[in-house]
Design an enzyme around this catalytic site. Structure first.
Site, PDB file in Angstrom:
ATOM      1  N   ASP A   1       0.855  -1.191   0.000  1.00  0.00           N
ATOM      2  CA  ASP A   1       0.000   0.000   0.000  1.00  0.00           C
ATOM      3  C   ASP A   1       0.891   1.241   0.000  1.00  0.00           C
ATOM      4  O   ASP A   1       2.110   1.164   0.147  1.00  0.00           O
ATOM      5  CB  ASP A   1      -0.964  -0.001   1.197  1.00  0.00           C
ATOM      6  CG  ASP A   1      -0.247   0.137   2.535  1.00  0.00           C
ATOM      7  OD1 ASP A   1       0.995   0.251   2.537  1.00  0.00           O
ATOM      8  OD2 ASP A   1      -0.945   0.129   3.567  1.00  0.00           O
TER       9      ASP A   1
ATOM     10  N   ASN B   1      -5.113  11.959   1.563  1.00  0.00           N
ATOM     11  CA  ASN B   1      -6.549  12.255   1.467  1.00  0.00           C
ATOM     12  C   ASN B   1      -6.924  13.440   2.351  1.00  0.00           C
ATOM     13  O   ASN B   1      -7.692  14.325   1.943  1.00  0.00           O
ATOM     14  CB  ASN B   1      -7.371  11.031   1.878  1.00  0.00           C
ATOM     15  CG  ASN B   1      -7.537  10.028   0.748  1.00  0.00           C
ATOM     16  OD1 ASN B   1      -7.472  10.397  -0.427  1.00  0.00           O
ATOM     17  ND2 ASN B   1      -7.732   8.771   1.093  1.00  0.00           N
TER      18      ASN B   1
ATOM     19  N   HIS C   1      -9.964  13.575  -1.591  1.00  0.00           N
ATOM     20  CA  HIS C   1     -10.081  12.215  -2.127  1.00  0.00           C
ATOM     21  C   HIS C   1      -9.819  12.147  -3.628  1.00  0.00           C
ATOM     22  O   HIS C   1      -9.379  11.108  -4.128  1.00  0.00           O
ATOM     23  CB  HIS C   1     -11.470  11.647  -1.811  1.00  0.00           C
ATOM     24  CG  HIS C   1     -11.640  11.291  -0.368  1.00  0.00           C
ATOM     25  ND1 HIS C   1     -11.146  10.142   0.188  1.00  0.00           N
ATOM     26  CD2 HIS C   1     -12.218  11.971   0.666  1.00  0.00           C
ATOM     27  CE1 HIS C   1     -11.419  10.098   1.476  1.00  0.00           C
ATOM     28  NE2 HIS C   1     -12.083  11.216   1.808  1.00  0.00           N
TER      29      HIS C   1
ATOM     30  N   GLU D   1      -6.483   1.270   0.017  1.00  0.00           N
ATOM     31  CA  GLU D   1      -5.210   1.549  -0.652  1.00  0.00           C
ATOM     32  C   GLU D   1      -4.318   0.316  -0.713  1.00  0.00           C
ATOM     33  O   GLU D   1      -3.154   0.406  -1.091  1.00  0.00           O
ATOM     34  CB  GLU D   1      -4.480   2.689   0.073  1.00  0.00           C
ATOM     35  CG  GLU D   1      -3.956   2.331   1.454  1.00  0.00           C
ATOM     36  CD  GLU D   1      -4.971   2.585   2.542  1.00  0.00           C
ATOM     37  OE1 GLU D   1      -4.586   2.668   3.707  1.00  0.00           O
ATOM     38  OE2 GLU D   1      -6.185   2.697   2.208  1.00  0.00           O
TER      39      GLU D   1
END
Length: 404
Positions: free
Chosen positions: A285, A293, A298, A328
């Protein structure tokens, strides 16, 4: 058909017989009542005089006269003090069906006194016997009549209707699509009447003309319909393929989604179990993705995930399955690959991510956890070891590859 006609005739005959016998029986009962009234009106006065005078011989003569009536089975006269003396004739049943009792009254000095009584038992046996005889005669007559009428109706129906219906049935069986149409003609005289059969034959011919017209229309359009069906089938197949692809594709990144990855997992785990081939999983990730974010929104985060996915695909091999595991997190399923080679692939991906400049965000890093298949592993156990390795990579400072 004869059986049905006979059955209907028999039912009607039984109904007619029942009605007739009922009225005959009622007439006999009426005659019996009239006979009792005649005895009451014409013979009781004489019996009362003989009883008053204790004339036993006179009583016997009159009682025997009553007993000879066809409607009387027996009679009994009671007279004398307290009506203790009795005379009988025939078979007397005082408590029997329809037994009749009459008092014997006499006018004595202007006063009517009862001098005795008479009990008469009607001759019900003869009445029932006449009824039974009538039943036998009427049933026999009705049976013969019903049989004659039924056979006559059957012959008439067969000659006028059944024969022509059979012709129509043979005509309908001869129908074949594509065969030249020949109108049906009733085999009757040269000048047949315009009756119901003629109307039926005309309707049958009209129906078959319509069938032939419909068949010709079907033949003319069959090829066009087949082409249309083939085209729609191809479109439907393509639509199914598109839907199948959508079902296993992540909308944001275009990679395999969780469902698609699970199908790939099942196939590769089965092959590794059966054939003993190596299999490795890489779980990765973006480091500190939540801050991306929170800081940039976003939409920027989604852009980072798309670029991150593109790097994984680019640095992965053609045989690898790259997919989005959730949020993610991404998974790279590496068939026929041991832990060492999978770690090299993960390292190449990590370096490419670290060198990439993401829009708005700039540079960022990623962490990787690598786990190799062990005999008896399931999807859950294999991913769990890769996830534990990813956790250790995070704990060790991120931007690195850890093995499970």
């Amino acid at each position: 058909m004869l059986v049905w006609i006979l059955a209907i005739s028999a039912v009607m005959a039984v109904m007619a017989t029942s009605v007739q016998l009922f009225f005959d029986y009622r007439r006999d009962l009426s005659d019996l009542e009239q006979a009792m009234r005649y005895i009451e009106e014409n013979q009781l006065p004489g019996l009362a005089d003989a009883a008053w005078n204790f004339n036993a011989a006179g009583l016997r003569v009159q009682l025997d006269g009553i007993g000879h009536s066809p409607w009387v089975a027996g009679a009994m006269v009671r007279y004398g003090p307290n009506q203790s003396a009795e005379l009988t004739t025939g078979v007397i049943d005082p408590g029997g069906e329809r037994a009749v009792e009459f008092p014997l009254r006499r006018d004595v000095g202007g006063k009517v006194v009862v001098v005795g009584g008479i009990t008469i038992s009607p001759n019900m046996r003869d009445l029932y016997g006449r009824t039974v005889n009538r039943i036998a005669v009427v049933l026999a007559t009705q049976a013969v009549k019903s049989l004659v009428i039924s056979i006559s109706i059957l012959l008439l129906t067969s000659g006028m209707i059944t024969r022509h219906m059979t012709q129509m049935a043979e005509f309908t069986k001869s129908f074949e699509p594509g065969k030249d149409f020949t109108p049906f003609t009733l085999r009757r005289g040269p000048h047949p009447p315009q009756d119901e059969l003629t109307v039926l034959a005309d309707g049958l011919n009209d129906a078959y003309r319509r069938l032939f017209t419909a068949h010709e229309f079907e033949v003319r359009h069959n090829e066009r319909l087949s082409e249309e069906v083939a085209l729609r089938t191809q479109e439907l197949h393509q639509a199914h393929q598109a839907l199948a692809k959508i079902a296993v594709t992540d909308k944001l990144t275009g990679l395999l989604n969780r469902l698609g990855l699970e199908d790939a997992f099942a196939a590769e785990l089965a092959q590794a179990e059966r054939q003993g081939k190596p299999l490795a999983v890489i779980l990765t990730d973006v480091d500190k993705f939540k801050q991306v974010n929170d800081r940039h929104g976003h939409q920027v985060g989604d852009s980072v995930l798309r670029d991150f996915a593109a790097i994984l695909v680019r640095e992965g091999r053609s045989a690898d399955f790259v997919g989005r595991w959730g949020g993610e997190e991404f998974i790279i399923l590496c068939p026929d690959t041991d832990e060492e080679r999978a770690a090299l692939v993960a390292e190449r991906m990590r370096a490419s991510v670290a060198a990439h400049v993401f829009p708005v965000v700039g540079t960022t890093t990623s962490s990787f956890g690598v786990a190799a298949f062990r005999l008896g592993d399931t999807e859950a156990s294999l991913v769990k070891r890769a996830d534990d390795a990813l956790y250790r990579a995070k704990e060790s400072g991120r931007n690195r590859v850890a093995r499970g």
